[in-house]
Write an enzyme that holds these catalytic residues in place. Structure first.
Site, PDB file in Angstrom:
ATOM      1  N   GLY A   1      22.367  47.901  26.655  1.00 18.81           N
ATOM      2  CA  GLY A   1      21.337  48.789  26.745  1.00 18.81           C
ATOM      3  C   GLY A   1      22.021  50.240  27.184  1.00 18.81           C
TER       4      GLY A   1
ATOM      5  CE1 TYR B   1      25.789  43.687  12.807  1.00 17.16           C
ATOM      6  CE2 TYR B   1      24.753  44.087  10.838  1.00 17.16           C
ATOM      7  CZ  TYR B   1      24.780  44.211  12.025  1.00 17.16           C
ATOM      8  OH  TYR B   1      23.570  44.618  12.789  1.00 17.16           O
TER       9      TYR B   1
END
Length: 260
Positions: free
Chosen positions: A14, A148
């Site tokens: 975050g 990914y």
């Protein structure tokens, strides 16, 4: 604005981009927010905006995940939203992927995200929510993103099973799946400024809505899943300008109602 004045949230990953935008949106609504991040520079920058609610923690380190429990309990006691947002991406054609780069990606995106959710889920109270960040790359077959894409697809599978297992506790689990989003790294920290600019141009060109998205737009989707979508669990919300749905914009000045 105090829409979320009684809410408490933890955002793993975050300190910049989508995670930071979500933290700021929640704080603007009055929520208590605790964020984590691995990079010391990003953590320091986030502290200038969020104060002491920033913890430096490496999602690839299982001991570091375990060490989050005590500060989360001490500062928040319980959680209404657990947002697992941290992730890494390396652009590599599949024939150039190494065991080291493969393991790096799965260590964060899949193993780390899974165990962070496992360890922190007991703190999510009834009526609360867990949201994971996946990616439209998990279904798009994008060249250079084999590892990914697979790591994010696995995370989506984990989330659906967690949604089923946490139903008895009244905890909902969903995923948000971004397309091209204008973040500081454009999703690939190892890319150069020129490569990031190229990603932006590509995103503008191929996204049906004609532009790439913003972190704030993804943040609003996360907050929707967390608090407004009270009859939604096990779902994936695409925030991609229509890219993953293969939409085509209508012809300019065309008549879509008839063939004449």
């Amino acid at each position: 604005m105090t829409d979320h004045a009684d809410k408490r949230a933890v955002i793993v990953g975050g300190t910049h981009g989508i995670g930071l935008a979500t933290a700021k949106l929640l704080r603007a609504g009055g929520a208590e927010v605790l964020v984590t991040g691995r990079d010391p520079g990003n953590a320091a920058a986030a502290r200038r905006e969020l104060g002491d609610r920033v913890l430096q923690s490496d999602l690839a380190d299982l001991a570091a995940i375990e060490a989050l429990l005590d500060p989360v309990r001490a500062r928040l006691e319980w959680i209404d939203l657990l947002f697992i947002n941290a992730g890494v991406a390396e652009l590599e054609p599949f024939d150039r992927v190494t065991a080291a780069s493969y393991d790096r990606t799965f260590a964060v995106n899949t193993r780390g995200a899974f165990f962070a959710a496992q360890r922190l889920a007991p703190l999510v109270r009834a009526g609360g929510s867990i949201v994971f960040t996946t990616s439209i790359a998990s279904t798009s077959g994008t060249p250079g993103m084999a590892v990914y894409s697979a790591s994010k697809a696995a995370l989506g599978a984990f989330a659906r099973v967690m949604a089923a297992e946490l139903l008895p506790r009244g905890v909902r689990v969903n995923t948000v799946s971004p397309g091209f989003i204008r973040t500081p790294t454009m999703g690939t920290a190892s890319s150069t400024p020129d490569e990031r600019a190229a990603f932006e141009r590509e995103g503008d060109a191929i996204t049906p809505m004609g532009r790439i998205g913003t972190p704030e737009e993804v943040a609003r989707a996360v907050v929707f899943l967390a608090f407004a979508a009270t009859f939604t669990t096990g779902s994936e919300l695409y925030v991609d300008g229509g890219l993953g749905q293969q939409l085509s914009p209508p012809q300019e000045h065309g008549d879509m109602s008839s063939g004449t």
